[in-house]
Design an enzyme around this catalytic site. Structure first.
Site, PDB file in Angstrom:
ATOM      1  N   LYS A   1       0.799  -1.251   0.219  1.00  0.00           N
ATOM      2  CA  LYS A   1       0.037  -0.004  -0.024  1.00  0.00           C
ATOM      3  C   LYS A   1       0.655   1.407  -0.166  1.00  0.00           C
ATOM      4  CE  LYS A   1      -4.377  -1.827   0.791  1.00  0.00           C
ATOM      5  NZ  LYS A   1      -4.166  -2.878   1.725  1.00  0.00           N
TER       6      LYS A   1
ATOM      7  N   GLU B   1      -9.752   6.227   3.183  1.00  0.00           N
ATOM      8  CA  GLU B   1     -10.578   5.045   3.795  1.00  0.00           C
ATOM      9  C   GLU B   1      -9.523   3.802   3.888  1.00  0.00           C
ATOM     10  OE1 GLU B   1     -10.094   5.468   0.748  1.00  0.00           O
ATOM     11  OE2 GLU B   1      -9.508   2.896   0.528  1.00  0.00           O
TER      12      GLU B   1
ATOM     13  N   SER C   1       1.774  -9.700  -0.665  1.00  0.00           N
ATOM     14  CA  SER C   1       1.276  -8.512  -0.523  1.00  0.00           C
ATOM     15  C   SER C   1       1.547  -7.735   0.794  1.00  0.00           C
ATOM     16  CB  SER C   1      -0.247  -8.465  -0.890  1.00  0.00           C
ATOM     17  OG  SER C   1      -1.084  -9.351   0.080  1.00  0.00           O
TER      18      SER C   1
HETATM   19  C1  PLP Z   1      -5.372  -4.236   1.495  1.00  0.00           C
HETATM   20  C2  PLP Z   1      -4.556  -5.411   1.289  1.00  0.00           C
HETATM   21  C3  PLP Z   1      -5.024  -6.072   0.300  1.00  0.00           C
HETATM   22  C4  PLP Z   1      -5.941  -5.927  -0.698  1.00  0.00           C
HETATM   23  O1  PLP Z   1      -6.068  -4.798  -1.500  1.00  0.00           O
HETATM   24  P1  PLP Z   1      -5.809  -4.861  -2.856  1.00  0.00           P
HETATM   25  O2  PLP Z   1      -6.050  -3.710  -3.413  1.00  0.00           O
HETATM   26  O3  PLP Z   1      -6.689  -5.714  -3.477  1.00  0.00           O
HETATM   27  O4  PLP Z   1      -4.329  -5.233  -3.092  1.00  0.00           O
HETATM   28  C5  PLP Z   1      -4.292  -7.606   0.212  1.00  0.00           C
HETATM   29  N1  PLP Z   1      -2.986  -7.643   0.965  1.00  0.00           N
HETATM   30  C6  PLP Z   1      -2.903  -6.854   1.842  1.00  0.00           C
HETATM   31  C7  PLP Z   1      -1.544  -7.302   2.717  1.00  0.00           C
HETATM   32  C8  PLP Z   1      -3.305  -5.749   1.945  1.00  0.00           C
HETATM   33  O5  PLP Z   1      -2.893  -4.856   3.047  1.00  0.00           O
END
Ligand code: PLP
Length: 393
Positions: free
Chosen positions: A89, A111, A377
């Site tokens: 993010k 948000e 992620s």
């Molecule tokens: C927010 C988040 C997601 C999901 O958001 P995307 O916009 O689909 O990437 C996935 N993994 C983590 C660790 C997150 O913080």
């Protein structure tokens, strides 16, 4: 780009800017300025410098040895979990705060679901000395309490969203309302590839650093910049879009997007958008979303706050409809088991969101020489209490 946005802000049938009249000036200002700002050499240099020196990029592409043995293919982890603040993010947050500054904005709103986007936004606001207000569902504030404390410590004001399911979609509604009331001085940092055009495109471009680095790193590891498979979890779809971006036109690369099935796609407690959803308008863009026959948004459910969203970004809706990417889903139980497996096989505790992508490996069959990249992620620190409750440690 074949799968990219057209001059009207659409990806095939999806996208656009379906916004109330009162938001028009805000969105129009962005639309007119974002291309020029993003392509400005000064902007690019500052973005790259902060990604390197502050975020810690490039993130490693780790050849996961024991995963490769277990699944019979060369499995690589793209380590977005190692970024400052613990997920992908921050890439988007840095890009948008630099954009907001160039637009002369004095106040930031955002948000957040899992709290990761809120933390990333509060972080870049602290970095730049800009006022920050984060809207978060009351339920999410409870299940992601450590992230609420982080945002407060970073100097942000966290405002609970108390309507509907008290989760991400409700927080998004509150943020939109704030933006309508504060159009001149405030920039809204949206945390995924959702919202009215140009947001989905801007966020995808900021996150595309993930696939840009991956191509170069794969070439070093394997002698070929193209893998057979690229996989990522999908909430709104920003880590997946960043992971897919520079592979979209390489049609030999199979793209796999993993949604949250919750307690099962037919259980009534699910966030498997492509399976359950239909075309409609959500948060300012035409996309695929979970809705009733008369168009009311259906409350989604997933154990992971970051995937608990009733839609997907418009570019994903397009990739789904034209079959460029495959959309699948994984239940809460399957994801939690995959989180445990990754912890014990690789010494990496993943976010529960990420664990959905890892879990899908169980359902695939590979050829021995297949190269597979999974976007890790985020890290699992924020989810420890959920893991602990489930496994009873
Ligand atoms: C927010 C988040 C997601 C999901 O958001 P995307 O916009 O689909 O990437 C996935 N993994 C983590 C660790 C997150 O913080």
């Amino acid at each position: 780009m074949k799968y990219g946005v057209n001059e009207h802000g659409y990806y095939g049938d999806f996208g656009g800017a379906y916004i109330p009249e009162m938001l028009y000036p805000n969105v129009e200002e962005l639309r007119q300025q974002y291309v020029q700002i993003l392509n400005d050499p000064g902007f690019k240099a500052e973005f790259e410098q902060l990604l390197r020196d502050y975020v810690g990029r490039p993130s490693p592409l780790y050849p996961a040895k024991r995963y490769s043995e277990k699944y019979g293919a060369n499995i690589f982890f793209k380590r977005e979990d190692l970024n400052h603040t613990g997920s992908h993010k921050i890439n988007n947050a840095i890009g948008q705060i630099l954009l907001a500054r160039r637009l002369g904005k004095k106040r930031i709103i955002a948000e957040t679901g899992a709290g990761q986007h809120g933390v990333a936004t509060a972080t870049v606001c602290a970095l730049m000395g800009i006022e920050c207000v984060v809207y978060m569902g009351e339920v999410d504030m409870e299940r992601q309490a450590p992230n609420v404390s982080r945002m407060k410590m970073l100097g942000a004001k966290v405002v609970p969203a108390t309507s509907g399911s008290k989760t991400l979609k409700d927080a998004t509604n509150e943020a939109m309302r704030d933006w309508i009331n504060n159009p001149v001085d405030t920039h809204y940092i949206i945390g995924s590839v959702v919202g009215p055009y140009p947001y989905p495109e801007m966020v995808a471009q900021f996150q595309s650093i993930i696939s840009q680095e991956t191509k170069k790193q794969l070439l070093e590891h394997t002698g070929n910049e193209l893998p057979q498979y690229v996989m990522a979890c999908v909430g709104g779809g920003s880590n997946a879009m960043g992971m897919f971006y520079h592979f979209l036109d390489d049609e030999s690369v199979k793209l796999i997007a993993v949604e949250a099935a919750g307690q099962g796609v037919e259980s009534g407690h699910s966030a498997a958008t492509t399976f359950l959803g239909r075309e409609g308008v959500l948060h300012g863009s035409r996309t695929i979303l979970m809705q009733t026959d008369d168009g009311q948004v259906v409350e989604p459910y997933s154990i992971s706050a970051g995937l608990d969203y009733p839609g997907i970004g418009p570019q994903h809706a397009h990739l789904y409809k034209v079959h460029r990417a495959q959309y699948v889903s994984i239940t809460d139980d399957e994801a939690l088991q995959a989180g445990l497996l990754c912890s014990q096989l690789e010494g990496i505790i993943p976010a529960i969101e990420t664990a959905h992508a890892l879990a899908y490996l169980e359902k695939m069959t590979f050829k021995k020489d297949d190269n597979v990249v999974i976007c890790i992620s985020g890290r699992g620190d924020k989810d420890l209490s959920t893991y602990i409750k489930y496994f009873g440690y």
